[in-house]
Design an enzyme around this catalytic site. Structure first.
Site, PDB file in Angstrom:
ATOM      1  N   PRO A 157       0.821  -1.208   0.000  1.00 22.37           N
ATOM      2  CA  PRO A 157       0.000   0.000   0.000  1.00 22.37           C
ATOM      3  C   PRO A 157       0.856   1.259   0.000  1.00 22.37           C
ATOM      4  O   PRO A 157       1.671   1.454   0.880  1.00 22.37           O
ATOM      5  CB  PRO A 157      -0.802  -0.113   1.291  1.00 22.37           C
ATOM      6  CG  PRO A 157      -0.410  -1.397   1.923  1.00 22.37           C
ATOM      7  CD  PRO A 157       0.866  -1.826   1.312  1.00 22.37           C
ATOM      8  N   GLU A 158       0.666   2.070  -0.983  1.00 24.61           N
ATOM      9  CA  GLU A 158       1.251   3.407  -1.012  1.00 24.61           C
ATOM     10  C   GLU A 158       0.127   4.388  -0.684  1.00 24.61           C
ATOM     11  O   GLU A 158      -0.982   3.974  -0.377  1.00 24.61           O
ATOM     12  CB  GLU A 158       1.867   3.683  -2.388  1.00 24.61           C
ATOM     13  CG  GLU A 158       2.856   2.603  -2.818  1.00 24.61           C
ATOM     14  CD  GLU A 158       3.499   2.860  -4.165  1.00 24.61           C
ATOM     15  OE1 GLU A 158       3.667   4.032  -4.533  1.00 24.61           O
ATOM     16  OE2 GLU A 158       3.839   1.887  -4.854  1.00 24.61           O
TER      17      GLU A 158
ATOM     18  N   LYS B 219       1.788   6.843   4.492  1.00 24.80           N
ATOM     19  CA  LYS B 219       1.191   5.507   4.425  1.00 24.80           C
ATOM     20  C   LYS B 219       0.710   5.035   5.790  1.00 24.80           C
ATOM     21  O   LYS B 219       0.329   3.877   5.947  1.00 24.80           O
ATOM     22  CB  LYS B 219       2.221   4.514   3.878  1.00 24.80           C
ATOM     23  CG  LYS B 219       2.790   4.900   2.511  1.00 24.80           C
ATOM     24  CD  LYS B 219       3.993   4.070   2.134  1.00 24.80           C
ATOM     25  CE  LYS B 219       4.704   4.672   0.928  1.00 24.80           C
ATOM     26  NZ  LYS B 219       5.984   4.015   0.641  1.00 24.80           N
TER      27      LYS B 219
ATOM     28  N   ARG C 295      16.040  -0.946  -5.496  1.00 27.99           N
ATOM     29  CA  ARG C 295      14.656  -1.344  -5.756  1.00 27.99           C
ATOM     30  C   ARG C 295      14.456  -1.651  -7.235  1.00 27.99           C
ATOM     31  O   ARG C 295      15.045  -0.995  -8.093  1.00 27.99           O
ATOM     32  CB  ARG C 295      13.693  -0.199  -5.366  1.00 27.99           C
ATOM     33  CG  ARG C 295      13.897   0.322  -3.970  1.00 27.99           C
ATOM     34  CD  ARG C 295      13.565  -0.715  -2.925  1.00 27.99           C
ATOM     35  NE  ARG C 295      12.191  -1.134  -3.038  1.00 27.99           N
ATOM     36  CZ  ARG C 295      11.160  -0.481  -2.512  1.00 27.99           C
ATOM     37  NH1 ARG C 295      11.347   0.601  -1.810  1.00 27.99           N
ATOM     38  NH2 ARG C 295       9.932  -0.935  -2.669  1.00 27.99           N
TER      39      ARG C 295
END
Length: 285
Positions: A2-3, A58, A275
DNA sequence: GAGAGTGTTGTAAC
DNA sequence: GGTTACAACACTCT
């Protein structure tokens, strides 16, 4: 997972169904997912009510009636908040974990309300947490976050103040919650694509036009993703049939090996700032 | 079956 | 101080 857009969607859904109901029980099933004083958490919440649900980056912030303490919930990568109400489920969070049975092996906290509503905090990887935060803890948490990207205060001038002179890669800077709150891996890649800049570029190599494009892309991507109820989000048994989903709008994230929707060049993937990072080497410079 | 990869973030090291 | 690498964990994919 979840962002900001996903957490905001969860916030909006949950606030419709849990506010101002008496909390009749809180079950803490997994010690690792509960930070801080467990006894105080139970004593504060049981018999209390959530009066407001806020979000900072978040992080979800549950306000509690008549006390200064709040409940913080962070879903990290795989957390879910699932609310079981009369007539259906409202689901927010990582879609991979099955929800055929509740509670299940990944259910770490269970909140029960006086009308029978039950809120489950699930997390496969147990990175997420719940925490009762006093005023000092709230201030400490708040201090870690940069501005909300959709706030009016976050304008072009503030963007320049925050980023100007930075030598880090765009990818790393966009993911840094202390600069701007709420951007994660998916939207960082999408923002760079829309801005037509490579995520491995250093900020201090951007010219004025590129910085302007990055600021506008940041605002617009996050705003559109919120409108579409996020990306990897699943919402069940919503009688209104609102399904949401930014997925079809993704231009580069998860599309490596496929053709760029804009120029048909094959989308590439590499590691930037540790990433997985997706980009079009023709559209982005 | 072994190894790599996964949407986050705090911490440690440079 | 700024920036980068890695670990925390459990699962899926290659």
């Amino acid at each position: 997972m979840p962002e900001l857009p996903e957490v905001e969607t969860i916030r909006r859904d949950l606030e419709k169904v849990i506010l101002n109901k008496e909390i009749t029980n809180v079950e803490l099933r997994t010690a690792r997912c509960v930070q801080g004083d467990r006894i105080r958490l139970l004593a504060t919440l049981i018999g209390g009510r959530f009066t407001k649900l806020d979000r900072r980056g978040k992080l979800l912030v549950f306000r509690v009636a008549d006390v200064d303490d709040v409940l913080h919930v962070h879903l990290k990568m795989t957390g879910q908040l699932i609310c079981q109400i009369a007539g259906g489920l409202i689901v927010g969070g990582h879609p991979a974990a099955k929800i055929d049975a509740l509670p299940n092996a990944y259910t770490h906290v269970v909140f029960t309300f006086d009308d029978g509503t039950v809120l489950y905090f699930n997390d496969v990887r147990t990175f997420g947490y719940v925490r009762l935060a006093d005023i000092a803890a709230q201030q400490a948490a708040e201090a870690k976050y940069g501005p909300e990207p959709l706030s009016a205060a976050f304008d072009r001038q503030q963007f320049e103040e925050i980023f100007s002179g930075r030598k880090g890669k765009l990818k790393a800077l966009l993911l840094n919650q202390s600069l701007v709150a709420g951007i994660g891996n998916i939207y960082a890649d999408e923002i760079c694509f829309r801005a037509k800049v490579l995520p491995q570029r250093r900020f201090d190599t951007l010219d004025k036009n590129e910085r302007m494009r990055l600021f506008r892309a940041l605002k617009s991507i996050i705003s559109e993703a919120v409108d579409k109820r996020g990306t990897t989000f699943s919402n069940f048994v919503d009688a209104a049939g609102k399904k949401g989903g930014y997925m079809p709008y993704l231009k580069v994230y998860g599309r490596h090996g496929e053709r760029c929707k804009r120029c048909a060049t094959v989308v590439k993937k590499s590691v930037v700032a540790g990433r997985g990072t997706h980009f079009c080497s023709l559209c982005q410079k």
